[in-house]
Design a protein around this motif. Sequence first.
Motif, PDB file in Angstrom:
ATOM      1  N   ILE A  49     -67.980  -0.965  42.270  1.00 56.73           N
ATOM      2  CA  ILE A  49     -68.017  -1.111  40.809  1.00 56.73           C
ATOM      3  C   ILE A  49     -68.758   0.067  40.175  1.00 56.73           C
ATOM      4  O   ILE A  49     -68.334   0.655  39.199  1.00 56.73           O
ATOM      5  CB  ILE A  49     -68.756  -2.424  40.421  1.00 56.73           C
ATOM      6  N   SER A  53     -65.812   3.005  38.963  1.00 56.72           N
ATOM      7  CA  SER A  53     -65.288   2.570  37.664  1.00 56.72           C
ATOM      8  C   SER A  53     -65.439   3.616  36.558  1.00 56.72           C
ATOM      9  O   SER A  53     -64.449   4.146  36.049  1.00 56.72           O
ATOM     10  CB  SER A  53     -65.980   1.268  37.258  1.00 56.72           C
ATOM     11  N   SER A  57     -62.646   6.533  34.868  1.00 54.46           N
ATOM     12  CA  SER A  57     -62.290   6.553  33.444  1.00 54.46           C
ATOM     13  C   SER A  57     -62.588   7.918  32.844  1.00 54.46           C
ATOM     14  O   SER A  57     -61.802   8.456  32.060  1.00 54.46           O
ATOM     15  CB  SER A  57     -63.070   5.491  32.673  1.00 54.46           C
ATOM     16  N   ASN A 116     -56.441   1.661  33.527  1.00 62.31           N
ATOM     17  CA  ASN A 116     -57.702   1.017  33.878  1.00 62.31           C
ATOM     18  C   ASN A 116     -57.863   1.051  35.397  1.00 62.31           C
ATOM     19  O   ASN A 116     -56.904   0.837  36.123  1.00 62.31           O
ATOM     20  CB  ASN A 116     -57.636  -0.429  33.382  1.00 62.31           C
ATOM     21  N   ARG A 123     -58.244 -15.208  39.230  1.00 60.87           N
ATOM     22  CA  ARG A 123     -58.677 -16.539  38.823  1.00 60.87           C
ATOM     23  C   ARG A 123     -58.135 -17.527  39.855  1.00 60.87           C
ATOM     24  O   ARG A 123     -57.225 -17.195  40.614  1.00 60.87           O
ATOM     25  CB  ARG A 123     -58.131 -16.904  37.435  1.00 60.87           C
ATOM     26  N   GLY A 183     -61.772  -7.565  31.670  1.00 66.89           N
ATOM     27  CA  GLY A 183     -61.575  -8.972  32.001  1.00 66.89           C
ATOM     28  C   GLY A 183     -61.751  -9.842  30.776  1.00 66.89           C
ATOM     29  O   GLY A 183     -61.728  -9.353  29.632  1.00 66.89           O
ATOM     30  N   SER A 184     -61.991 -11.117  31.032  1.00 67.47           N
ATOM     31  CA  SER A 184     -62.045 -12.043  29.907  1.00 67.47           C
ATOM     32  C   SER A 184     -62.809 -13.298  30.287  1.00 67.47           C
ATOM     33  O   SER A 184     -62.892 -13.669  31.460  1.00 67.47           O
ATOM     34  CB  SER A 184     -60.599 -12.385  29.549  1.00 67.47           C
ATOM     35  N   LYS A 187     -66.226 -14.709  33.251  1.00 67.63           N
ATOM     36  CA  LYS A 187     -66.363 -13.765  34.368  1.00 67.63           C
ATOM     37  C   LYS A 187     -66.231 -12.313  33.914  1.00 67.63           C
ATOM     38  O   LYS A 187     -66.135 -11.399  34.731  1.00 67.63           O
ATOM     39  CB  LYS A 187     -65.291 -14.056  35.433  1.00 67.63           C
ATOM     40  N   CYS A 189     -66.592  -8.521  32.705  1.00 67.82           N
ATOM     41  CA  CYS A 189     -67.417  -7.438  33.278  1.00 67.82           C
ATOM     42  C   CYS A 189     -68.822  -7.397  32.673  1.00 67.82           C
ATOM     43  O   CYS A 189     -68.981  -7.340  31.452  1.00 67.82           O
ATOM     44  CB  CYS A 189     -66.727  -6.111  33.037  1.00 67.82           C
ATOM     45  N   SER A 195     -70.691   0.695  30.040  1.00 65.04           N
ATOM     46  CA  SER A 195     -69.658   1.681  30.382  1.00 65.04           C
ATOM     47  C   SER A 195     -69.204   2.442  29.148  1.00 65.04           C
ATOM     48  O   SER A 195     -69.036   3.664  29.181  1.00 65.04           O
ATOM     49  CB  SER A 195     -68.441   1.000  31.019  1.00 65.04           C
TER      50      SER A 195
HETATM   51  C1  HEM Z   1     -64.859   1.618  33.004  1.00 66.41           C
HETATM   52  C2  HEM Z   1     -65.668   0.872  33.718  1.00 66.41           C
HETATM   53  C3  HEM Z   1     -65.424  -0.544  34.163  1.00 66.41           C
HETATM   54  C4  HEM Z   1     -64.290  -1.326  34.105  1.00 66.41           C
HETATM   55  C5  HEM Z   1     -62.918  -0.939  33.563  1.00 66.41           C
HETATM   56  C6  HEM Z   1     -64.643  -2.633  34.660  1.00 66.41           C
HETATM   57  C7  HEM Z   1     -63.765  -3.697  34.784  1.00 66.41           C
HETATM   58  C8  HEM Z   1     -64.111  -4.926  35.294  1.00 66.41           C
HETATM   59  C9  HEM Z   1     -63.196  -6.047  35.430  1.00 66.41           C
HETATM   60  C10 HEM Z   1     -61.720  -6.039  35.037  1.00 66.41           C
HETATM   61  C11 HEM Z   1     -63.902  -7.086  35.956  1.00 66.41           C
HETATM   62  C12 HEM Z   1     -63.363  -8.495  36.270  1.00 66.41           C
HETATM   63  C13 HEM Z   1     -63.642  -9.381  35.058  1.00 66.41           C
HETATM   64  C14 HEM Z   1     -62.963 -10.729  35.074  1.00 66.41           C
HETATM   65  O1  HEM Z   1     -62.644 -11.247  36.145  1.00 66.41           O
HETATM   66  O2  HEM Z   1     -62.762 -11.305  33.969  1.00 66.41           O
HETATM   67  C15 HEM Z   1     -65.263  -6.636  36.163  1.00 66.41           C
HETATM   68  C16 HEM Z   1     -66.286  -7.414  36.665  1.00 66.41           C
HETATM   69  C17 HEM Z   1     -67.583  -6.990  36.824  1.00 66.41           C
HETATM   70  N1  HEM Z   1     -68.098  -5.761  36.484  1.00 66.41           N
HETATM   71 FE1  HEM Z   1     -67.058  -4.211  35.686  1.00 66.41          FE
HETATM   72  N2  HEM Z   1     -65.966  -2.616  35.029  1.00 66.41           N
HETATM   73  C18 HEM Z   1     -66.479  -1.372  34.740  1.00 66.41           C
HETATM   74  C19 HEM Z   1     -67.775  -0.935  34.948  1.00 66.41           C
HETATM   75  C20 HEM Z   1     -68.806  -1.708  35.435  1.00 66.41           C
HETATM   76  C21 HEM Z   1     -70.171  -1.249  35.634  1.00 66.41           C
HETATM   77  C22 HEM Z   1     -70.664   0.179  35.368  1.00 66.41           C
HETATM   78  C23 HEM Z   1     -70.877  -2.315  36.092  1.00 66.41           C
HETATM   79  C24 HEM Z   1     -72.351  -2.425  36.468  1.00 66.41           C
HETATM   80  C25 HEM Z   1     -73.285  -1.664  35.957  1.00 66.41           C
HETATM   81  C26 HEM Z   1     -69.976  -3.440  36.195  1.00 66.41           C
HETATM   82  C27 HEM Z   1     -70.330  -4.703  36.617  1.00 66.41           C
HETATM   83  C28 HEM Z   1     -69.437  -5.749  36.787  1.00 66.41           C
HETATM   84  C29 HEM Z   1     -69.816  -7.039  37.350  1.00 66.41           C
HETATM   85  C30 HEM Z   1     -71.218  -7.454  37.841  1.00 66.41           C
HETATM   86  C31 HEM Z   1     -68.651  -7.826  37.360  1.00 66.41           C
HETATM   87  C32 HEM Z   1     -68.511  -9.266  37.860  1.00 66.41           C
HETATM   88  C33 HEM Z   1     -68.758 -10.243  36.743  1.00 66.41           C
HETATM   89  C34 HEM Z   1     -68.641 -11.688  37.236  1.00 66.41           C
HETATM   90  O3  HEM Z   1     -67.888 -11.947  38.170  1.00 66.41           O
HETATM   91  O4  HEM Z   1     -69.310 -12.546  36.668  1.00 66.41           O
HETATM   92  N3  HEM Z   1     -68.728  -3.041  35.785  1.00 66.41           N
HETATM   93  N4  HEM Z   1     -65.374  -5.315  35.739  1.00 66.41           N
END
Ligand code: HEM
Length: 241
Positions: A49, A53, A57, A116, A123, A183-184, A187, A189, A195
């Motif tokens: 992540i 990520s 981008s 993306n 889910r 996401g949405s 859960k 992000c 970001s």
């Molecule tokens: C352009 C950058 C990023 C994109 C496009 C992105 C996208 C996503 C997506 C699509 C999910 C799944 C959400 C869902 O299931 O509804 C997610 C989950 C998550 N992301 Fe990111 N992310 C990015 C950057 C980051 C960064 C930099 C971090 C941490 C500093 C991060 C931490 C997390 C965490 C902890 C989850 C899990 C949340 C959960 O399951 O409760 N993400 N992200």
Amino acid sequence: MVRYELRRRLMSTEKHQGDLLDHFIRDMNTENFITEDFVVQHMFGFLFIIFDSISTSIALALKLLAEHPLVLEELTAEHEAILKNRENSDSPITWEEYKSMTFTLQVINETLRLANISPGMFRKALKDIKIKGYTIPEGWVILLATSVLHLNSDKFENPLEFNPRRWKDLESSVLAKNFMPFGSGMKQCAGSEYSRVFIATFLHVLVTKYRWTKINGCEVMRSPIIRFPNGLHFKVSEKKN
Ligand code: HEM
């Protein structure tokens, strides 16, 4: 490697710096659900992540901006206006300045829409779901392919075109169901706002201090996350005002 390091720390008595792995180890003593497998999978997930990520981008934004000089011009104008309004052009970005970056945020949205890093989100069906004559059985895992949703021509005109200006006219009610790069729901992000701020800050420094041209290797593919099979090669030089 993560498992090896975890076991090594669990057996050792030496004190660490208190990094994330140490926090997991501490919590393993009090929380039953934090097992060895849980820690290994989460550490792996976090490394992905954090490493892949934002950098992906930004790489895409560099490529798209290099290919669209008019967009780059408008973006640069927005950031130069910010510099002009500052007493000291080298002072750090303020919250007000970030909030004034309207076009920058449109560029970021458009980059996330087109490619993306994440193909979608997972889910689990909590009960049988009937949809268009099919049934998704209870317990099945569903991949919601948001990367496909983002290219829906009913909602985004000329969906393959890089056109940040389209965001001016898109209504939030349309976006709520058709644009989910982070996401949405519950859960969603945890790093979404971080970001956006990070990418906006990077673009601010980039367009005010540097210029860049594409050299080669700009092929982009999805398998299943975004990859650059031949890398992305740019020539970057400092701007001389
Ligand atoms: C352009 C950058 C990023 C994109 C496009 C992105 C996208 C996503 C997506 C699509 C999910 C799944 C959400 C869902 O299931 O509804 C997610 C989950 C998550 N992301 Fe990111 N992310 C990015 C950057 C980051 C960064 C930099 C971090 C941490 C500093 C991060 C931490 C997390 C965490 C902890 C989850 C899990 C949340 C959960 O399951 O409760 N993400 N992200």
